[in-house]
Structure formats: structure tokens, C-alpha cells
Write an enzyme that holds these catalytic residues in place. Structure first.
Site, PDB file in Angstrom:
ATOM      1  N   ASP A   1     -13.327 -29.720  46.056  1.00 14.27           N
ATOM      2  CA  ASP A   1     -14.164 -30.839  46.529  1.00 14.27           C
ATOM      3  C   ASP A   1     -13.468 -31.924  47.373  1.00 14.27           C
ATOM      4  O   ASP A   1     -12.354 -32.340  47.031  1.00 14.27           O
ATOM      5  CB  ASP A   1     -14.740 -31.602  45.337  1.00 14.27           C
ATOM      6  CG  ASP A   1     -15.294 -30.732  44.251  1.00 14.27           C
ATOM      7  OD1 ASP A   1     -15.331 -29.514  44.418  1.00 14.27           O
ATOM      8  OD2 ASP A   1     -15.686 -31.299  43.227  1.00 14.27           O
TER       9      ASP A   1
ATOM     10  N   GLU B   1     -23.288 -31.815  39.339  1.00 16.49           N
ATOM     11  CA  GLU B   1     -21.932 -32.238  39.703  1.00 16.49           C
ATOM     12  C   GLU B   1     -21.984 -33.154  40.938  1.00 16.49           C
ATOM     13  O   GLU B   1     -22.950 -33.126  41.699  1.00 16.49           O
ATOM     14  CB  GLU B   1     -21.050 -31.014  40.002  1.00 16.49           C
ATOM     15  CG  GLU B   1     -20.890 -30.094  38.794  1.00 16.49           C
ATOM     16  CD  GLU B   1     -19.884 -28.962  39.000  1.00 16.49           C
ATOM     17  OE1 GLU B   1     -19.102 -28.706  38.075  1.00 16.49           O
ATOM     18  OE2 GLU B   1     -19.885 -28.321  40.060  1.00 16.49           O
TER      19      GLU B   1
HETATM   20  C1  FRU Z   1     -17.188 -29.362  41.604  1.00 11.59           C
HETATM   21  C2  FRU Z   1     -16.279 -29.601  40.417  1.00 11.59           C
HETATM   22  C3  FRU Z   1     -16.428 -31.010  39.900  1.00 11.59           C
HETATM   23  C4  FRU Z   1     -15.114 -31.270  39.232  1.00 11.59           C
HETATM   24  C5  FRU Z   1     -14.151 -30.534  40.131  1.00 11.59           C
HETATM   25  C6  FRU Z   1     -12.969 -29.941  39.417  1.00 11.59           C
HETATM   26  O1  FRU Z   1     -16.777 -28.337  42.430  1.00 11.59           O
HETATM   27  O2  FRU Z   1     -16.545 -28.650  39.396  1.00 11.59           O
HETATM   28  O3  FRU Z   1     -17.541 -31.201  39.050  1.00 11.59           O
HETATM   29  O4  FRU Z   1     -14.804 -32.624  39.141  1.00 11.59           O
HETATM   30  O5  FRU Z   1     -14.898 -29.511  40.755  1.00 11.59           O
HETATM   31  O6  FRU Z   1     -12.044 -29.440  40.322  1.00 11.59           O
END
Ligand code: FRU
Length: 517
Positions: A57, A239
Site C-alpha cells: 500500500d 481496509e
Molecule cells: C492492505 C493491508 C492493510 C494493512 C497492510 C499491511 O493491503 O492489508 O490493511 O495495513 O496491507 O501490509
């Protein structure tokens, strides 16, 4: 090349100067094992990707002192997901990026998961001064020991601050700032300054809904409201939320937009980003909208969020160009995954309601070089065009979508296909024969579909290809398909066909590399 060597040197030298004490092995004891050239097979040439290793992300998107900061979920030791750090890059135009040392390392509270960053210009936190306001990062701690022990309270929220424009970071000694009351998925805080209530607002997700908090100082937070248990898509965990105000382009009305990524449960499989249009009064987000709308219909745009403090009131979005269905299996070696092109988000309204468009930022046009192609194409017969390579191109034309139409881009044996099917009003995108697809079952399977509204006037189709991605923007970003592709030979043929019509304003541009000039 010189610029590149310098970047690597700075990266190595500064990586050795990190002040925080890592709880696990980090860049300090694992120097770059491979010297990245940005010329490896499938390496994007004008999208952001890390020099090496795993990225997911985008995090902490904030504009400060003429610089766009991009932090990102980063594991510096492998090309699969692992203990998360925040990687860091900066840019003056969101197109050319400079790599910076890792910003945040895991600590005793856990790995550093996704979150956001603000500039605390009034120094409400007291971390800096009004003359030198702190940049504050707000992120999720993920405590692996807690998860392994079968507990539910292993995700908490923490903050860190920087007094040197993001170069070095100090964690707040009072972390975590929001503890966990037994909620298994409790993460991804987006913080922004809310003018009307003169306070900081934090929105995070808790499994199947969002929670909204408020603070005066970024350190102590009170829960104000919840949203979403009965709204939108619930095929997977919520998320990476984002909440921001936008003006409807057609009327000037102000509305609030809530983005929520969801995995799985996207319209075309796996990870995707839904949105809601509504109102926010400093306490609660409300909307009449029952069903989710989607930022896009491709398979590779996830966890996208927008910049805080972007200049000229623009809403600038970057997504992670992958999908958890296969993100860790894609056939790259030195690094894994890239970001989408930065996009402008705009809000619109028609008889059916509100909707968003997202479209590449204008600065992208500065790396385009015009190629020769007929400016109008009569489809009374199939149009076929070949060149040495189409792997870094931007193709645009106007098309009448009330007529059946197909576009292929490919080589002798591999291709992608975009189709308009007016009889069912469906858009189809197919990458089943795009190149390497068998690294994971769902990657090439099933055509991606989306219903589209009729239009009396021709609409623009724009197709941007970069080594291992295809981004398609229809009607200036009303319908978007972002997809990774892994061709074994360069695509070099373009074929356009369909019911008779003349495509107008046809333009083809080659896109320059931002890494290898
Ligand atoms: C989204 C996610 C978020 C989390 C991160 C962990 O892709 O699952 O919810 O904070 O990636 O790397």
C-alpha cells in the site's frame, strides 16, 4: 545514469544512519544485495516501484514545502510480504521520484502497517514549533506475537514525527495512541485537519465498518461515530479508508467521499476499492447510498488513498497496482509491485446519482513524445498497426460506444482485449492471453466485466501501457480498468475493429522512462 548512481549512494549511506532501534533485521544489517537497474524484465518505466524487494500500500501521502511524499508498505528483505516498514520517496511532480531511506522501522509495539501523514502547522502536538511544524505519521502497529498467541487485540495505532521534512523520524513515547478493545482487524488510520470543527479527524477500519475519532493534538483521540455495518460491500475485510470533501463538477455542491478498500469482494475478484458519497459534520459520515460504487473495475488497483494538503484543492490519488489474490506470486525477481499512475479524483452527478472519475494527472503529459498514427480511423475495415514496441505508450481516441468495438494490443501470440458490447451494455477486459498468467489461477481467468451507461456523444478511450501494466480510462476516468500483464515479448501490434464508425482524435504517444533517461 549519474543521477541514478547518486540516488543509490544516498540511499545506502542514509540507510546506515537510521536513528531508531529496529526490533528485527533491517537495511542496517542487510545491504542491498542486488544493484537495481530499473531495466529488469517487467520493470515499470514510468510508474513508481521500489529499487528492490516487496512493496504494498501507499502510505502517508502528504504534500509539504513543494514536495509530494510517498511512503509505502515495505519489506526490505524479501520479495514477499513480511515485517512491515514504511519506505519513502519524494517528488516535485508526482512523476519523477527520488528514493529516500526507510522512514519507519518495526519496534516493540509491532510492524508498521498502513496509515497517513499530516503537517501539524499549528504545532498542536507540541512535537515541533510553529516555525518548524512537525510532519506526523499515524499508522497501525501489528504485534505479531499477539496474533500468534491467538489474541484479538494485536493491532493498535501509533504516531511518529519528523522535524526535517520526513528525512528522520522519532516515534512518540506515548504509543500506542489508540489501544485495542478486542477487535481483530483494527487498522489503517487516515487523519486530516477538519476546518469546520478546527480539529483532527481520524478514520480507521474495524473489520466490517469504519470508526471516526477526533483529536485536538494528534495524541489523544475520542471515538465519535461508526459507519458501514449495513452499507456497501462486505465480501471481505474493510481496509485503508479515506474521507475527503469534493465539489460536484456539474453543480458546485459540496459532498464528502468515503473510500474503503475491501479484500476479497471486488467486482472482478479479490481486492478492490468501493466508495460512498455523503455528508460529514465533524462527527459522523452519513449517506443515502445503499450499494457500493467502485473506484474501478480492473484487478490491480488496491488500498488507494489521497494526498493531504495537495495544492490547488486537487484530490490526488495513488493506488497499489496489485491484488492480494496473487500479489506475492507475480513473476518479477528484484522487486515486487508498483503504484498506479497518480490520478485526479473528481466528483460528478447525473440523473442516477453521484459518481467519481479518476484520471492521470496532467504532469504525466510532460513525459510523452508524439508518435505518428492516423488521426482518424475508419472502422469499415479492421485497422491494424505495428511498431517496434508498444510497451511504453499512451493511446487515445474518441469512440461511439453505441456501436460494438474491440481493441487488441499484443504481439504474435499474446494480447489484451478491450471490448464494448452495446447489446448488453457491457465493457469487457480480457488478459487471459496477455503473457505469463499461470503463476496463479485467477490471474488470467474470467473476463473482467462492467456495465456502462449509454452516451449520445463519443467518449474518450485512453490506454496506457508500461512494461507490466495496462491502465484503461474510459470517458475521462468514469470507467477504469487497471491490470498487470507479463508479456514474454513486447506488444507491438494494435488492432481496432467493430461496427462501422470513424474513430476521431486518435493520438499515440511514447512515454519516456522516469528511471533511465
Ligand atoms: C492492505 C493491508 C492493510 C494493512 C497492510 C499491511 O493491503 O492489508 O490493511 O495495513 O496491507 O501490509
Amino acid at each position: 545514469m549519474v543521477r541514478y548512481v547518486l540516488v543509490i549512494l544516498v540511499f545506502l549511506v542514509t540507510a546506515c544512519k537510521q536513528g531508531t532501534t529496529p526490533a528485527i533485521a533491517t537495511k542496517e544489517d542487510t545491504p542491498l544485495s542486488v544493484s537495481p537497474t530499473y531495466r529488469e524484465a517487467f520493470r515499470p518505466q514510468f510508474h513508481f516501484s521500489p529499487p528492490e524487494k516487496w512493496m504494498n500500500d501507499p502510505n502517508g501521502l502528504v504534500f509539504y514545502k513543494d514536495t509530494y511524499h510517498l511512503f509505502y508498505q515495505y519489506f526490505p528483505e524479501d520479495i514477499v510480504w513480511g515485517p512491515m516498514h514504511w519506505g519513502h520517496a519524494t517528488s516535485m511532480d508526482m512523476i519523477h521520484w527520488n528514493h529516500k531511506p526507510i522512514a519507519l522501522y518495526p519496534d516493540e509495539n509491532g510492524f508498521i502497517f498502513s496509515g497517513s501523514a499530516v503537517v501539524d502547522s499549528q504545532n498542536t502536538s507540541g512535537f515541533g514549533s510553529k516555525e518548524n511544524p512537525p510532519m506526523v505519521a499515524i499508522y497501525t502497529y501489528h504485534l505479531m506475537e499477539g496474533e500468534k498467541a491467538g489474541r484479538n487485540d494485536f493491532q493498535t495505532q501509533g504516531i511518529a514525527y519528523s522535524l526535517d521534512e520526513g528525512a528522520t523520524w522519532e516515534k512518540f513515547e506515548g504509543n500506542p495512541i489508540i489501544g485495542n478493545e478486542d477487535i481483530k482487524d483494527f487498522r489503517d488510520p487516515k487523519v486530516f485537519w477538519h476546518e469546520a470543527s478546527s480539529s483532527w479527524i481520524l478514520i480507521l477500519v474495524a473489520g466490517d465498518h469504519a470508526k471516526i475519532y477526533r483529536s485536538e493534538d494528534l495524541k489523544s483521540w475520542s471515538l465519535r461515530s461508526e459507519f458501514g455495518k449495513e452499507k456497501g460491500a462486505h465480501g471481505g475485510v474493510w481496509e485503508c479508508p479515506d474521507l475527503f470533501k469534493l465539489k460536484v463538477e456539474e453543480t458546485g455542491e459540496e459532498k464528502w467521499v468515503l473510500l474503503v478498500s475491501i479484500n476479497p469482494g471486488a467486482p472482478n475478484g479479490g481486492s478492490g476499492t468501493q466508495y460512498f458519497i455523503g455528508d460529514f459534520d465533524g462527527e459522523s459520515f452519513t449517506t443515502d447510498q445503499e450499494f457500493p460504487l467502485w473506484v474501478e473495475y480492473g484487478r490491480d488497483n488496491y488500498a488507494g488513498v489521497t494526498y493531504n494538503n495537495a495544492p490547488n484543492g486537487e484530490r490526488l490519488f495513488i493506488g497499489w497496482m496489485s491484488n492480494w489474490n496473487y500479489a506475492q506470486k507475480t513473476p518479477t525477481q528484484v522487486w515486487r509491485s508498483a503504484m498506479t499512475l497518480p490520478r485526479n479524483i473528481s466528483l460528478h452527478q447525473n440523473e442516477e446519482g453521484y459518481f467519481l472519475k479518476n484520471y492521470p494527472i496532467a504532469a504525466f503529459n510532460t513525459i510523452l513524445e508524439k508518435a505518428e498514427i492516423p488521426s482518424s480511423i475508419n472502422l469499415s475495415e479492421e485497422f491494424s498497426w505495428e511498431t517496434e514496441t508498444l510497451m511504453q505508450t499512451d493511446l487515445r481516441f474518441q469512440v461511439d460506444i453505441s456501436k460494438a468495438f474491440t481493441l487488441y494490443i499484443g504481439n504474435d501470440s499474446e494480447k489484451i482485449r478491450l471490448g464494448f458490447h452495446p447489446e448488453t451494455q457491457e465493457l469487457l477486459f480480457d488478459r487471459s492471453a496477455s503473457g505469463l498468467t499461470d503463476f496463479e489461477e485467477s490471474f488470467g481467468k474470467e473476463v473482467q466485466k462492467q456495465w456502462y451507461a449509454p452516451s449520445e456523444t463519443p467518449v474518450e478511450v485512453r490506454v496506457i501501457v508500461d512494461q507490466s501494466s495496462v491502465e484503461i480510462f474510459i470517458d475521462k476516468g468514469r470507467y477504469v480498468f487497471t491490470n498487470q500483464v507479463f508479456p514474454t515479448k513486447p506488444y507491438r501490434k494494435l488492432i481496432l475493429s467493430g461496427a462501422p464508425q470513424t474513430l476521431s482524435q486518435v493520438q499515440l504517444h511514447y512515454v519516456k522512462s522516469i528511471w533511465n533517461e
